[in-house]
Design a protein around this motif. Structure first.
Motif, PDB file in Angstrom:
ATOM      1  N   TYR A  95      13.503  -4.336  22.572  1.00  0.00           N
ATOM      2  CA  TYR A  95      13.640  -4.271  21.117  1.00  0.00           C
ATOM      3  C   TYR A  95      13.560  -5.669  20.501  1.00  0.00           C
ATOM      4  CZ  TYR A  95      15.373  -3.232  16.488  1.00  0.00           C
ATOM      5  OH  TYR A  95      15.486  -3.127  15.125  1.00  0.00           O
ATOM      6  N   GLN A  96      14.168  -6.645  21.147  1.00  0.00           N
ATOM      7  CA  GLN A  96      14.109  -8.003  20.627  1.00  0.00           C
ATOM      8  C   GLN A  96      12.675  -8.515  20.593  1.00  0.00           C
ATOM      9  OE1 GLN A  96      16.846  -9.957  23.324  1.00  0.00           O
ATOM     10  NE2 GLN A  96      18.625  -9.565  22.023  1.00  0.00           N
ATOM     11  N   TYR A  97      11.937  -8.231  21.651  1.00  0.00           N
ATOM     12  CA  TYR A  97      10.542  -8.665  21.686  1.00  0.00           C
ATOM     13  C   TYR A  97       9.713  -7.907  20.648  1.00  0.00           C
ATOM     14  CZ  TYR A  97       6.019 -10.124  23.423  1.00  0.00           C
ATOM     15  OH  TYR A  97       4.758 -10.665  23.509  1.00  0.00           O
ATOM     16  N   ALA A  98       9.944  -6.601  20.542  1.00  0.00           N
ATOM     17  CA  ALA A  98       9.217  -5.800  19.560  1.00  0.00           C
ATOM     18  C   ALA A  98       9.494  -6.276  18.137  1.00  0.00           C
ATOM     19  CB  ALA A  98       9.574  -4.327  19.700  1.00  0.00           C
ATOM     20  N   SER A  99      10.717  -6.705  17.874  1.00  0.00           N
ATOM     21  CA  SER A  99      11.076  -7.208  16.542  1.00  0.00           C
ATOM     22  C   SER A  99      10.319  -8.492  16.227  1.00  0.00           C
ATOM     23  CB  SER A  99      12.583  -7.453  16.457  1.00  0.00           C
ATOM     24  OG  SER A  99      13.296  -6.239  16.582  1.00  0.00           O
ATOM     25  N   ALA A 100      10.232  -9.387  17.223  1.00  0.00           N
ATOM     26  CA  ALA A 100       9.479 -10.628  17.022  1.00  0.00           C
ATOM     27  C   ALA A 100       7.997 -10.322  16.821  1.00  0.00           C
ATOM     28  CB  ALA A 100       9.679 -11.557  18.219  1.00  0.00           C
ATOM     29  N   LEU A 101       7.480  -9.353  17.559  1.00  0.00           N
ATOM     30  CA  LEU A 101       6.091  -8.943  17.421  1.00  0.00           C
ATOM     31  C   LEU A 101       5.838  -8.354  16.031  1.00  0.00           C
ATOM     32  CD1 LEU A 101       3.581  -8.858  19.307  1.00  0.00           C
ATOM     33  CD2 LEU A 101       4.209  -6.483  19.834  1.00  0.00           C
ATOM     34  N   PHE A 102       6.780  -7.535  15.574  1.00  0.00           N
ATOM     35  CA  PHE A 102       6.656  -6.929  14.248  1.00  0.00           C
ATOM     36  C   PHE A 102       6.650  -8.011  13.169  1.00  0.00           C
ATOM     37  CE2 PHE A 102       8.147  -5.049  10.341  1.00  0.00           C
ATOM     38  CZ  PHE A 102       7.492  -3.828  10.285  1.00  0.00           C
ATOM     39  N   ASP A 103       7.565  -8.973  13.287  1.00  0.00           N
ATOM     40  CA  ASP A 103       7.630 -10.064  12.306  1.00  0.00           C
ATOM     41  C   ASP A 103       6.300 -10.797  12.213  1.00  0.00           C
ATOM     42  OD1 ASP A 103      10.268  -9.588  11.622  1.00  0.00           O
ATOM     43  OD2 ASP A 103      11.077 -11.048  13.040  1.00  0.00           O
ATOM     44  N   SER A 104       5.719 -11.085  13.377  1.00  0.00           N
ATOM     45  CA  SER A 104       4.446 -11.808  13.423  1.00  0.00           C
ATOM     46  C   SER A 104       3.332 -11.011  12.742  1.00  0.00           C
ATOM     47  CB  SER A 104       4.086 -12.103  14.878  1.00  0.00           C
ATOM     48  OG  SER A 104       2.780 -12.625  14.991  1.00  0.00           O
ATOM     49  N   ARG A 105       3.256  -9.725  13.072  1.00  0.00           N
ATOM     50  CA  ARG A 105       2.198  -8.891  12.500  1.00  0.00           C
ATOM     51  C   ARG A 105       2.404  -8.662  11.005  1.00  0.00           C
ATOM     52  NH1 ARG A 105       1.386  -4.329  17.303  1.00  0.00           N
ATOM     53  NH2 ARG A 105       0.371  -5.747  18.800  1.00  0.00           N
ATOM     54  N   TYR A 106       3.657  -8.468  10.606  1.00  0.00           N
ATOM     55  CA  TYR A 106       3.918  -8.223   9.189  1.00  0.00           C
ATOM     56  C   TYR A 106       3.586  -9.463   8.356  1.00  0.00           C
ATOM     57  CZ  TYR A 106       6.135  -6.259   5.048  1.00  0.00           C
ATOM     58  OH  TYR A 106       6.383  -5.759   3.787  1.00  0.00           O
ATOM     59  N   GLU A 107       3.859 -10.626   8.915  1.00  0.00           N
ATOM     60  CA  GLU A 107       3.511 -11.871   8.223  1.00  0.00           C
ATOM     61  C   GLU A 107       2.003 -11.967   8.030  1.00  0.00           C
ATOM     62  OE1 GLU A 107       3.961 -16.724   8.807  1.00  0.00           O
ATOM     63  OE2 GLU A 107       4.963 -15.338  10.196  1.00  0.00           O
ATOM     64  N   MET A 108       1.240 -11.607   9.073  1.00  0.00           N
ATOM     65  CA  MET A 108      -0.215 -11.617   8.956  1.00  0.00           C
ATOM     66  C   MET A 108      -0.679 -10.605   7.907  1.00  0.00           C
ATOM     67  SD  MET A 108      -1.045 -13.888  11.252  1.00  0.00           S
ATOM     68  CE  MET A 108      -2.805 -13.659  11.326  1.00  0.00           C
ATOM     69  N   PHE A 109      -0.067  -9.426   7.940  1.00  0.00           N
ATOM     70  CA  PHE A 109      -0.427  -8.354   7.006  1.00  0.00           C
ATOM     71  C   PHE A 109      -0.181  -8.776   5.562  1.00  0.00           C
ATOM     72  CE2 PHE A 109       1.611  -4.744   4.675  1.00  0.00           C
ATOM     73  CZ  PHE A 109       0.443  -4.076   4.318  1.00  0.00           C
ATOM     74  N   LYS A 110       0.971  -9.375   5.279  1.00  0.00           N
ATOM     75  CA  LYS A 110       1.311  -9.782   3.915  1.00  0.00           C
ATOM     76  C   LYS A 110       0.461 -10.958   3.452  1.00  0.00           C
ATOM     77  CE  LYS A 110       3.997  -7.978   1.767  1.00  0.00           C
ATOM     78  NZ  LYS A 110       3.863  -6.738   0.935  1.00  0.00           N
ATOM     79  N   SER A 111      -0.116 -11.682   4.413  1.00  0.00           N
ATOM     80  CA  SER A 111      -0.990 -12.796   4.067  1.00  0.00           C
ATOM     81  C   SER A 111      -2.451 -12.357   3.966  1.00  0.00           C
ATOM     82  CB  SER A 111      -0.873 -13.902   5.121  1.00  0.00           C
ATOM     83  OG  SER A 111       0.445 -14.397   5.196  1.00  0.00           O
ATOM     84  N   ASN A 112      -2.670 -11.032   4.067  1.00  0.00           N
ATOM     85  CA  ASN A 112      -4.028 -10.471   4.009  1.00  0.00           C
ATOM     86  C   ASN A 112      -4.937 -11.030   5.094  1.00  0.00           C
ATOM     87  OD1 ASN A 112      -3.654  -8.752   1.695  1.00  0.00           O
ATOM     88  ND2 ASN A 112      -3.651 -10.607   0.418  1.00  0.00           N
ATOM     89  N   GLN A 113      -4.353 -11.259   6.256  1.00  0.00           N
ATOM     90  CA  GLN A 113      -5.129 -11.719   7.394  1.00  0.00           C
ATOM     91  C   GLN A 113      -5.158 -10.630   8.468  1.00  0.00           C
ATOM     92  OE1 GLN A 113      -5.111 -16.000   8.597  1.00  0.00           O
ATOM     93  NE2 GLN A 113      -3.043 -15.921   7.735  1.00  0.00           N
ATOM     94  N   PRO A 114      -6.268 -10.478   9.151  1.00  0.00           N
ATOM     95  CA  PRO A 114      -6.304  -9.499  10.251  1.00  0.00           C
ATOM     96  C   PRO A 114      -5.421  -9.975  11.385  1.00  0.00           C
ATOM     97  CG  PRO A 114      -8.278 -10.851  10.277  1.00  0.00           C
ATOM     98  CD  PRO A 114      -7.537 -11.215   9.022  1.00  0.00           C
ATOM     99  N   TRP A 115      -4.770  -9.021  12.068  1.00  0.00           N
ATOM    100  CA  TRP A 115      -3.983  -9.412  13.228  1.00  0.00           C
ATOM    101  C   TRP A 115      -4.620  -8.846  14.486  1.00  0.00           C
ATOM    102  CZ3 TRP A 115      -1.802  -5.092  15.584  1.00  0.00           C
ATOM    103  CH2 TRP A 115      -1.552  -3.985  14.774  1.00  0.00           C
ATOM    104  N   ALA A 116      -4.223  -9.426  15.599  1.00  0.00           N
ATOM    105  CA  ALA A 116      -4.850  -9.082  16.867  1.00  0.00           C
ATOM    106  C   ALA A 116      -3.829  -8.522  17.835  1.00  0.00           C
ATOM    107  CB  ALA A 116      -5.504 -10.326  17.481  1.00  0.00           C
ATOM    108  N   HIS A 117      -4.291  -7.630  18.695  1.00  0.00           N
ATOM    109  CA  HIS A 117      -3.536  -7.232  19.879  1.00  0.00           C
ATOM    110  C   HIS A 117      -3.782  -8.321  20.915  1.00  0.00           C
ATOM    111  CE1 HIS A 117      -2.732  -3.194  18.334  1.00  0.00           C
ATOM    112  NE2 HIS A 117      -3.983  -3.189  17.912  1.00  0.00           N
ATOM    113  N   ALA A 118      -2.759  -9.051  21.270  1.00  0.00           N
ATOM    114  CA  ALA A 118      -2.974 -10.211  22.131  1.00  0.00           C
ATOM    115  C   ALA A 118      -1.784 -10.410  23.048  1.00  0.00           C
ATOM    116  CB  ALA A 118      -3.190 -11.463  21.275  1.00  0.00           C
ATOM    117  N   CYS A 119      -2.073 -10.708  24.313  1.00  0.00           N
ATOM    118  CA  CYS A 119      -1.022 -10.835  25.321  1.00  0.00           C
ATOM    119  C   CYS A 119      -1.328 -11.990  26.268  1.00  0.00           C
ATOM    120  CB  CYS A 119      -0.902  -9.535  26.113  1.00  0.00           C
ATOM    121  SG  CYS A 119       0.362  -9.563  27.410  1.00  0.00           S
TER     122      CYS A 119
END
Length: 318
Positions: free
Chosen positions: A200-224
């Motif tokens: 859950y902690q990792y998923a929360s950090a992942l969500f934060d990263s993606r949501y920041e990209m989304f709100k900045s109107n930038q495409p986000w990537a599935h990346a590992c």
């Protein structure tokens, strides 16, 4: 496009499912909640809850479903619907367990104590086990119960839907009201569900990263970042959505850019998930690093960082 919704119990999944029914219509949704559940679609019972289920024939026989939904592990349908079309929600693990206990008491006539319930091995780390070794980063969308409004906002944008927010099947008056635990239960719950808490902690950090990209109107990537050793750094990456162009990946060591590489190598282990580009989404960089170094990758076009925090280099095993 068809979606696969892995409904983890007590994560606001019923609210999402009902919203999806309103948007798509119930007739376009296929349900798999087990052989004895009323909600399970008759065709699912006839096709899959039998001695020798033929999943491929089942998928081919469906008439353009909008979504398949159920309390199932991700491996049940991800190879038919594809990881990019797979969605789920996660919830803070201890709150989720408390909610599920109340659900069992209220709806399933459970007579045991809370301690008896959460001590049952079947009830531990329920969220982690649902993913069956599928990386969170690959999944089309992972929302958070505690950030349900933001999750729906991003999900609707990602899949071009208009699923509305609802609050169904809640044990508490409001979703944001938290369960309280005594200290003894708290210590034991944390110990028994360590893997769920880390997830859950990792998923929360992942969500934060993606949501920041989304709100900045930038495409986000599935990346590992799969591996970072003293001799090489490897991983995989692809754009969310329909973009097929390969990504250029930057390698940052100790906070400094050291090299770039395109994610175009074949990753056979991903093929069961039906990734884009036929699985040609990997990268590998030979490097000379120290176990004291930290590494992090970035998507060159957007600056998206993965993993969310720098990772310590692992010693190469000879």
């Amino acid at each position: 496009m068809s979606l696969f919704f892995m409904h983890i119990p007590k994560t606001a999944g019923t609210s999402f499912r009902k919203g999806a029914e309103t948007y798509f219509s119930p007739e376009r949704i296929v349900y798999d909640y087990g052989p004895n559940a009323k909600a399970t679609s008759p065709f699912v019972k006839e096709s899959l809850h039998v001695d020798q289920p033929d999943f491929w024939q089942f998928r081919q026989a469906l008439d353009n479903p909008a979504m398949i939904v159920g309390h199932v592990p991700i491996v049940r349908f991800v190879s038919l619907w594809g990881v990019g079309n797979t969605i789920t929600f996660l919830r803070e693990p201890l709150q989720r367990i408390a909610s599920e206990y109340e659900h069992f008491v209220r709806n399933m006539d459970y007579k045991g104590s809370f301690k008896e319930f959460y001590s049952d091995p079947a009830m531990r780390n329920r969220q982690r086990r649902a993913f069956s070794r599928v990386n969170l980063e690959a999944i089309g969308f992972i929302g958070l119960t505690e950030r349900y409004s933001e999750s729906l906002e991003m999900l609707n944008d990602r899949f071009a839907t208009r699923i509305l927010e609802r609050e169904d099947n809640q044990g508490k008056t409001r979703l944001e009201d938290e369960y309280e635990f005594d200290e003894e239960d708290l210590v034991e719950l944390r110990k028994l569900n360590r893997r769920d808490i880390e997830l859950y902690q990792y998923a929360s950090a992942l969500f934060d990263s993606r949501y920041e990209m989304f709100k900045s109107n930038q495409p986000w990537a599935h990346a590992c970042l799969v591996e970072a050793t003293t001799e090489s750094v490897s991983g995989w990456a692809w754009w969310a959505g329909e973009r097929d162009a390969p990504l250029e990946i930057e390698l940052w060591v100790n906070g400094e850019l050291t090299s770039t590489v395109r994610a175009v190598e074949f990753r056979q282990e991903l093929c069961r998930l039906l990734p884009p580009r036929g699985g040609y989404v990997g990268f590998n960089l030979p490097v000379k690093l120290s176990p004291l170094d930290t590494v992090q990758c970035r998507v060159a076009a957007t600056g998206q960082r993965f993993p969310p925090s720098p990772r310590r280099v692992e010693e190469t095993v000879k």
